[in-house]
Motif scaffolding. Structure first.
Motif, short mmCIF file in Angstrom:
data_model
loop_
_atom_site.label_atom_id
_atom_site.label_comp_id
_atom_site.label_asym_id
_atom_site.label_seq_id
_atom_site.Cartn_x
_atom_site.Cartn_y
_atom_site.Cartn_z
N HIS A 130 -12.34 1.42 1.44
CA HIS A 130 -12.16 2.59 1.56
C HIS A 130 -12.47 3.62 0.61
O HIS A 130 -12.79 4.87 0.72
CB HIS A 130 -10.51 2.38 1.33
CG HIS A 130 -9.89 1.64 2.49
ND1 HIS A 130 -10.09 1.60 3.74
CD2 HIS A 130 -8.95 0.56 2.08
CE1 HIS A 130 -9.55 0.60 4.13
NE2 HIS A 130 -8.87 0.19 3.42
N HIS A 131 -12.57 3.35 -0.72
CA HIS A 131 -12.95 4.15 -1.82
C HIS A 131 -13.99 3.40 -2.71
O HIS A 131 -13.83 2.17 -2.89
CB HIS A 131 -11.84 4.81 -2.48
CG HIS A 131 -10.88 5.46 -1.73
ND1 HIS A 131 -11.26 6.87 -1.22
CD2 HIS A 131 -9.65 5.22 -1.34
CE1 HIS A 131 -10.28 7.36 -0.61
NE2 HIS A 131 -9.26 6.29 -0.27
N THR B 184 -3.42 4.62 -1.89
CA THR B 184 -4.35 5.77 -1.94
C THR B 184 -4.64 6.04 -3.48
O THR B 184 -4.21 5.41 -4.20
CB THR B 184 -3.49 6.76 -1.32
OG1 THR B 184 -2.46 7.15 -2.38
CG2 THR B 184 -2.70 6.57 0.07
N ILE C 53 -7.83 -1.40 -2.08
CA ILE C 53 -8.41 -0.11 -1.97
C ILE C 53 -9.86 0.18 -2.07
O ILE C 53 -10.71 0.70 -1.46
CB ILE C 53 -7.65 0.95 -2.73
CG1 ILE C 53 -8.10 2.32 -2.41
CG2 ILE C 53 -7.90 0.53 -4.43
CD1 ILE C 53 -6.97 3.45 -3.16
N ARG D 159 0.67 -1.09 -0.09
CA ARG D 159 0.12 -0.02 -0.21
C ARG D 159 0.84 1.30 0.10
O ARG D 159 0.39 2.23 0.57
CB ARG D 159 -0.99 0.04 1.38
CG ARG D 159 -1.85 -1.12 1.16
CD ARG D 159 -3.19 -0.77 2.14
NE ARG D 159 -3.76 -1.92 2.26
CZ ARG D 159 -5.08 -2.13 2.87
NH1 ARG D 159 -5.30 -0.92 3.55
NH2 ARG D 159 -5.60 -3.14 3.14
N ASP E 245 -4.00 8.73 -4.88
CA ASP E 245 -2.97 9.42 -5.45
C ASP E 245 -2.26 8.44 -6.07
O ASP E 245 -1.47 8.63 -7.00
CB ASP E 245 -2.29 10.46 -4.44
CG ASP E 245 -2.68 11.87 -4.64
OD1 ASP E 245 -3.00 12.14 -5.49
OD2 ASP E 245 -2.82 12.39 -3.37
#
Lengths: 206, 253
Positions: free
Chosen positions: B233-234, B207, B228, B180, B209
């Protein structure tokens, strides 16, 4: 009944399921007699142009397809089902197509390294309004492409959709009862299903 | 303009998704078909299944999963893991997959890639390359899920696979996978600059990004990620919005 013509084995299941989801009564077939009886035909195809035209010959599908097209049966071509309508392709060739739409099939030759071949992924459509099937897609919608070759019609009037990959290219054509797209409506989520719905619902002709 | 793709990847073992998920809306979070459907609804540009079953019985379940997914997901589907032959490729395509990813079998028999590409077209054949940094600024190819060093230079290998007919490369950094801390950007950039086929970056996303960096700095055509998205998380939509803020062309659904 809509015949999904199995010219050259590959992923036809997705086309079948997408047409069913679009409300169409479709069968996947490699039987020329079934093609002859169909109210509409869908010709999908991926892979090599030569393998596709060989499939047409070996499965005795060329004559039935020419017959139903000549009779005015609504035709939806997808990917190779678009390319095969043209006079010839330069893929491993030149190789002859069905010659029903004047023009040829050429490879992408992007000037910039960032532009990859195959042209693979979601790209935006610019369309000319007024097509009974193509109008299901709005100008600016994204659809899924995966191909290394694209069609160049002699008569620009047959082009009803374009996209851009290092220059504009023809993404869909209309000529009488022939409507054919370079992208994959069966893989283009809602936008693609709406095009299939329109083909299922409409008379399919101009 | 062609948009950059976001591809969630599901690891499937004996018909079940491994690595948990916190998609609250799912009836059965371990069902690969339900997860693929959820990603489709979120606007994923493609979905990828990686079959990590060890047994033939486990492997046979992937065909059923692929066909059930093709029944309801109208987005491109890539399937990899345990693909050994042209027949394996054909079975998966007929079940409803669009692209088949080949890894170890391509190393054992590089001509398999040519045979499969000739038969089904380059666009259907993805070569998965697991690469690990060497001390000298190059990368070595690993097989068997990243366990076995093969003594092959990753750059030369990717160039050879493209020449043999691969339509796309799925490039995973063994150093970054699971950390990660972001993709191995020099690896991605090195391969992207060397081939003319699309490259999917994989391994290390933590992330949003990181996704943007893989596309922007690495130059990848697509980014693959697992945890992710799986752990909630997203969403795919959040990822796309972030990429757009970073100036990357994405498809917003």
């Amino acid at each position: 009944m809509i015949a999904i013509v199995d010219v050259c084995s590959g992923n036809l299941r997705s086309v079948e399921k997408a047409v069913a989801a679009a409300g169409g009564d479709a069968v996947v077939t490699r039987d020329g007699e079934v093609v002859r009886k169909a109210d509409k035909v869908i010709v999908p195809g991926q892979g090599a142009f030569g393998a596709f035209t060989r499939g047409l010959a070996e499965r005795d599908l060329e004559a039935p397809l020419r017959e139903v097209i000549a009779r005015g049966t609504p035709y939806l071509g997808i990917c190779l089902g678009l390319q095969v309508l043209f006079d010839e392709s330069e893929e491993q060739g030149p190789q002859r197509g069905l010659g029903l739409v004047k023009g040829k099939v050429v490879r992408f030759r992007p000037a910039k390294h960032e532009l990859k071949v195959p042209h693979m992924g979601w790209n935006q459509i610019r369309r000319r309004a007024g097509d009974p099937v193509g109008d299901a897609i709005a100008d600016g919608d994204h659809v899924y492409f995966v191909h290394s070759f694209h069609v160049v019609p002699d008569d620009p009037a047959v082009t009803v959709m374009e996209s851009d990959h290092g220059g504009r290219f023809c993404a869909a054509i209309r000529q009488d009862n022939l409507f054919a797209v370079q992208f994959h409506p069966e893989k283009s989520q809602r936008v693609g299903l709406s095009l299939l719905e329109q083909f299922v619902r409409s008379s399919g002709r101009t | 303009m062609l948009t950059r793709r976001i591809i969630p990847c599901l690891d499937v073992k004996d018909g079940r998704v491994v690595k948990g998920t916190s998609f609250v809306q799912l009836r059965d979070a371990g069902d690969p078909v339900e997860q693929a459907t959820a990603y489709d609804a979120q606007g994923a540009d493609e979905v990828c299944f990686l079959d990590i079953s060890a047994s033939p019985e486990g492997r046979s379940t992937i065909l059923d999963i692929v066909s059930r997914t093709a029944d309801c997901v109208f987005a491109p589907l890539t399937v990899g893991g345990g693909v050994r032959s042209v027949d394996d490729v054909e079975r998966l395509l007929l079940a409803g997959a669009d692209k088949i990813s080949i890894n170890t079998a391509a190393i054992r028999d590089p001509a398999l890639v040519s045979r499969a590409a000739e038969r089904f077209g380059n666009q259907a054949i993805v070569v998965a390359v697991d690469a690990k940094r060497r001390g000298d600024g190059t990368w070595e190819v690993y097989s068997h899920g990243g366990r076995t060093p093969e003594g092959l230079d990753a750059l030369a290998w990717c160039v050879e696979m493209a020449a043999r007919g691969a339509g796309e490369l799925l490039l995973t950094s063994m150093d970054q996978d699971g950390t990660r801390t972001g993709y191995d950007l020099p690896l991605v950039r090195t391969i992207v600059d060397a081939v003319t086929i699309p490259v999917i970056a994989s391994g290390g996303v933590g992330t949003l990004d990181h996704l943007a960096d893989g596309l922007d700095i690495g130059g990848a055509d697509a980014v693959l990620a697992a945890s992710i998205f799986h752990y909630g998380h997203h969403t795919i939509g959040e990822a796309k919005a972030h990429l757009r803020e970073r100036g990357l062309p994405v498809r917003i659904t």
